[in-house]
Scaffold this motif. Structure first.
Motif, PDB file in Angstrom:
ATOM      1  N   GLN A  31      27.249  -8.917  -8.970  1.00 16.42           N
ATOM      2  CA  GLN A  31      26.212  -9.711  -8.356  1.00 16.42           C
ATOM      3  C   GLN A  31      24.888  -8.729  -8.087  1.00 16.42           C
ATOM      4  O   GLN A  31      25.053  -7.834  -7.651  1.00 16.42           O
ATOM      5  CB  GLN A  31      26.585 -10.432  -7.064  1.00 16.42           C
ATOM      6  CG  GLN A  31      25.199 -11.197  -6.616  1.00 16.42           C
ATOM      7  CD  GLN A  31      25.061 -12.372  -7.366  1.00 16.42           C
ATOM      8  OE1 GLN A  31      26.006 -13.194  -7.679  1.00 16.42           O
ATOM      9  NE2 GLN A  31      23.624 -12.575  -7.649  1.00 16.42           N
ATOM     10  N   GLN A  32      23.731  -9.231  -8.883  1.00 18.60           N
ATOM     11  CA  GLN A  32      22.504  -8.252  -8.603  1.00 18.60           C
ATOM     12  C   GLN A  32      21.419  -8.981  -8.087  1.00 18.60           C
ATOM     13  O   GLN A  32      21.412 -10.044  -8.360  1.00 18.60           O
ATOM     14  CB  GLN A  32      22.215  -8.060 -10.167  1.00 18.60           C
ATOM     15  CG  GLN A  32      21.196  -6.906 -10.148  1.00 18.60           C
ATOM     16  CD  GLN A  32      20.846  -6.543 -11.925  1.00 18.60           C
ATOM     17  OE1 GLN A  32      21.679  -5.563 -12.102  1.00 18.60           O
ATOM     18  NE2 GLN A  32      20.141  -6.991 -12.528  1.00 18.60           N
ATOM     19  N   LEU A  33      20.739  -8.386  -7.096  1.00 19.99           N
ATOM     20  CA  LEU A  33      19.671  -8.949  -6.478  1.00 19.99           C
ATOM     21  C   LEU A  33      18.536  -8.001  -6.878  1.00 19.99           C
ATOM     22  O   LEU A  33      18.765  -6.855  -6.484  1.00 19.99           O
ATOM     23  CB  LEU A  33      19.952  -9.026  -4.976  1.00 19.99           C
ATOM     24  CG  LEU A  33      21.027 -10.167  -4.586  1.00 19.99           C
ATOM     25  CD1 LEU A  33      21.146 -10.101  -3.065  1.00 19.99           C
ATOM     26  CD2 LEU A  33      20.957 -11.328  -5.006  1.00 19.99           C
ATOM     27  N   ILE A  34      17.208  -8.525  -6.914  1.00 21.20           N
ATOM     28  CA  ILE A  34      16.008  -7.623  -7.307  1.00 21.20           C
ATOM     29  C   ILE A  34      14.796  -8.308  -6.366  1.00 21.20           C
ATOM     30  O   ILE A  34      14.622  -9.340  -6.550  1.00 21.20           O
ATOM     31  CB  ILE A  34      15.551  -7.981  -8.794  1.00 21.20           C
ATOM     32  CG1 ILE A  34      16.800  -7.318  -9.745  1.00 21.20           C
ATOM     33  CG2 ILE A  34      14.316  -7.013  -9.157  1.00 21.20           C
ATOM     34  CD1 ILE A  34      16.652  -7.372 -11.197  1.00 21.20           C
ATOM     35  N   VAL A  35      14.481  -7.220  -5.799  1.00 23.31           N
ATOM     36  CA  VAL A  35      13.203  -7.662  -4.956  1.00 23.31           C
ATOM     37  C   VAL A  35      11.941  -6.889  -5.635  1.00 23.31           C
ATOM     38  O   VAL A  35      11.741  -5.866  -5.411  1.00 23.31           O
ATOM     39  CB  VAL A  35      13.276  -7.132  -3.320  1.00 23.31           C
ATOM     40  CG1 VAL A  35      12.184  -7.673  -2.563  1.00 23.31           C
ATOM     41  CG2 VAL A  35      14.628  -7.831  -2.823  1.00 23.31           C
ATOM     42  N   GLU A  36      11.178  -7.694  -6.477  1.00 25.80           N
ATOM     43  CA  GLU A  36       9.976  -7.345  -6.859  1.00 25.80           C
ATOM     44  C   GLU A  36       8.967  -6.986  -5.739  1.00 25.80           C
ATOM     45  O   GLU A  36       8.891  -7.286  -4.651  1.00 25.80           O
ATOM     46  CB  GLU A  36       9.375  -8.307  -7.757  1.00 25.80           C
ATOM     47  CG  GLU A  36      10.167  -8.657  -8.954  1.00 25.80           C
ATOM     48  CD  GLU A  36      10.350  -7.736  -9.769  1.00 25.80           C
ATOM     49  OE1 GLU A  36       9.568  -6.622  -9.854  1.00 25.80           O
ATOM     50  OE2 GLU A  36      11.219  -7.673 -11.030  1.00 25.80           O
ATOM     51  N   PRO A  37       7.950  -5.648  -6.135  1.00 29.73           N
ATOM     52  CA  PRO A  37       7.042  -5.422  -5.392  1.00 29.73           C
ATOM     53  C   PRO A  37       6.372  -6.391  -4.513  1.00 29.73           C
ATOM     54  O   PRO A  37       6.063  -6.308  -3.107  1.00 29.73           O
ATOM     55  CB  PRO A  37       6.052  -4.587  -5.953  1.00 29.73           C
ATOM     56  CG  PRO A  37       7.122  -3.901  -7.137  1.00 29.73           C
ATOM     57  CD  PRO A  37       7.797  -5.298  -7.318  1.00 29.73           C
TER      58      PRO A  37
END
Length: 306
Positions: A152-158
């Motif tokens: 499970q991958q979570l990405i918080v963009e700038p």
């Protein structure tokens, strides 16, 4: 007054000295790399690699740089740093993050479930600490890992990072992301249950659990915390590779989009790239690509104003 100590590599301390350039004190103290004072917080970097933060907001400032050990409660860091016997051969969920110390690019957190039966295959692929792999190797390994184990991958963009950062300091944000990634991965693999959950330690267990109380879907049981977690289980190593691959892809995409090469890290090259973005579209455009609370923003503004 809180009191926090980090253990960092020399390259990171050099990066810190640059970041605190405007706050450096003109003091010559034996066995120190530098002493700085920022907003009432004294930062002392020692030649041993330890960096001490002292002041009312020491924890918040230290969290910008990673793996903190809160010396106010030394017993909290001792809990569960010794893993059960044969832990490396057990079916474990491991989690890691990338991007916390980079001015440009997202914050990426990933959790991987590596069953005992899958460990030989992961080892055969060449899975190990992402810091020991080249970027091309990481890009090549990532899809093979995804095909082999649940993740499970979570990405918080700038842009999103900047929106939530005032309310979420670096540690609280990472706690929220690690917890959510683990929670969602547990749902994916149900009814299977891991024999343990290993989090690559970025703060004390007590601190992690303090911030965890604010989260909706709290994963509280069978947690283990240890620095350099990738050395103790391939699940963490695999997670670190997936994180790095996603970070590299996002940074490459952002560079192409803005038409300026965006470097990893938070050094002078980041200052220069940020200044170019400021000249191109101001702070609003920079906020789409950079974590604005970093000291790089102020430096970039000075460069852009020349």
């Amino acid at each position: 007054m809180s009191h926090v100590v980090l253990k960092l590599a020399k390259t990171k301390i050099t990066e810190m000295k640059h970041a605190y350039q405007r706050y450096l004190l003109n003091k010559s103290v034996p066995y120190t790399e530098f002493i700085a004072k920022k907003n009432g917080i004294t930062i002392t970097a020692y030649t041993s690699g330890k960096v001490m933060f002292q002041g009312n907001d020491a924890e918040k400032e230290a969290a910008l740089w990673g793996d903190a050990t809160d010396t106010k409660s030394p017993q909290s860091t001792a809990a569960k740093t010794s893993l059960p016997p044969n832990f490396s051969q057990r079916s474990i969920i491991g989690s890691d993050e990338v991007g916390n110390g980079s001015y440009f690019g997202p914050l990426v957190v990933c959790a991987v479930y590596a069953e005992t039966e899958k460990l030989p295959a992961l080892k055969k692929l060449g899975v190990k600490d992402s810091k020991m792999l080249t970027d091309p190797q990481i890009r090549q390994l990532a899809p093979q890992i995804k095909a082999l184990v649940p993740y499970q991958q979570l990405i918080v963009e700038p842009r999103k990072y900047n929106e939530i950062q005032p309310a979420y300091n670096a540690v609280r944000m990472k706690v929220a992301l690690h917890n959510q990634a683990i929670y969602l991965l547990q749902k994916k693999i149900a009814p299977q249950k891991p024999e343990g959950i290993l989090i690559d330690q970025f703060t004390s267990e007590a601190n992690y659990r303090k911030y965890l109380r604010s989260e909706k879907n709290q994963v509280t049981e069978n947690l283990f915390f240890i620095t350099k977690g990738e050395q103790y289980h391939l699940a963490v190593a695999a997670a670190s590779i997936l994180c790095r691959a996603a970070f590299l892809e996002a940074l490459e995409k952002a560079s192409s989009e803005v038409g300026i090469h965006l470097p990893s890290g938070a050094g002078t090259k980041s200052d220069e790239a940020a200044a170019k973005i400021l000249k191109k579209g101001g702070i609003a455009l920079l906020g789409d690509y950079a974590k604005l609370h970093f000291a790089n923003t102020v430096k970039a503004e000075k460069i852009a104003a020349r």
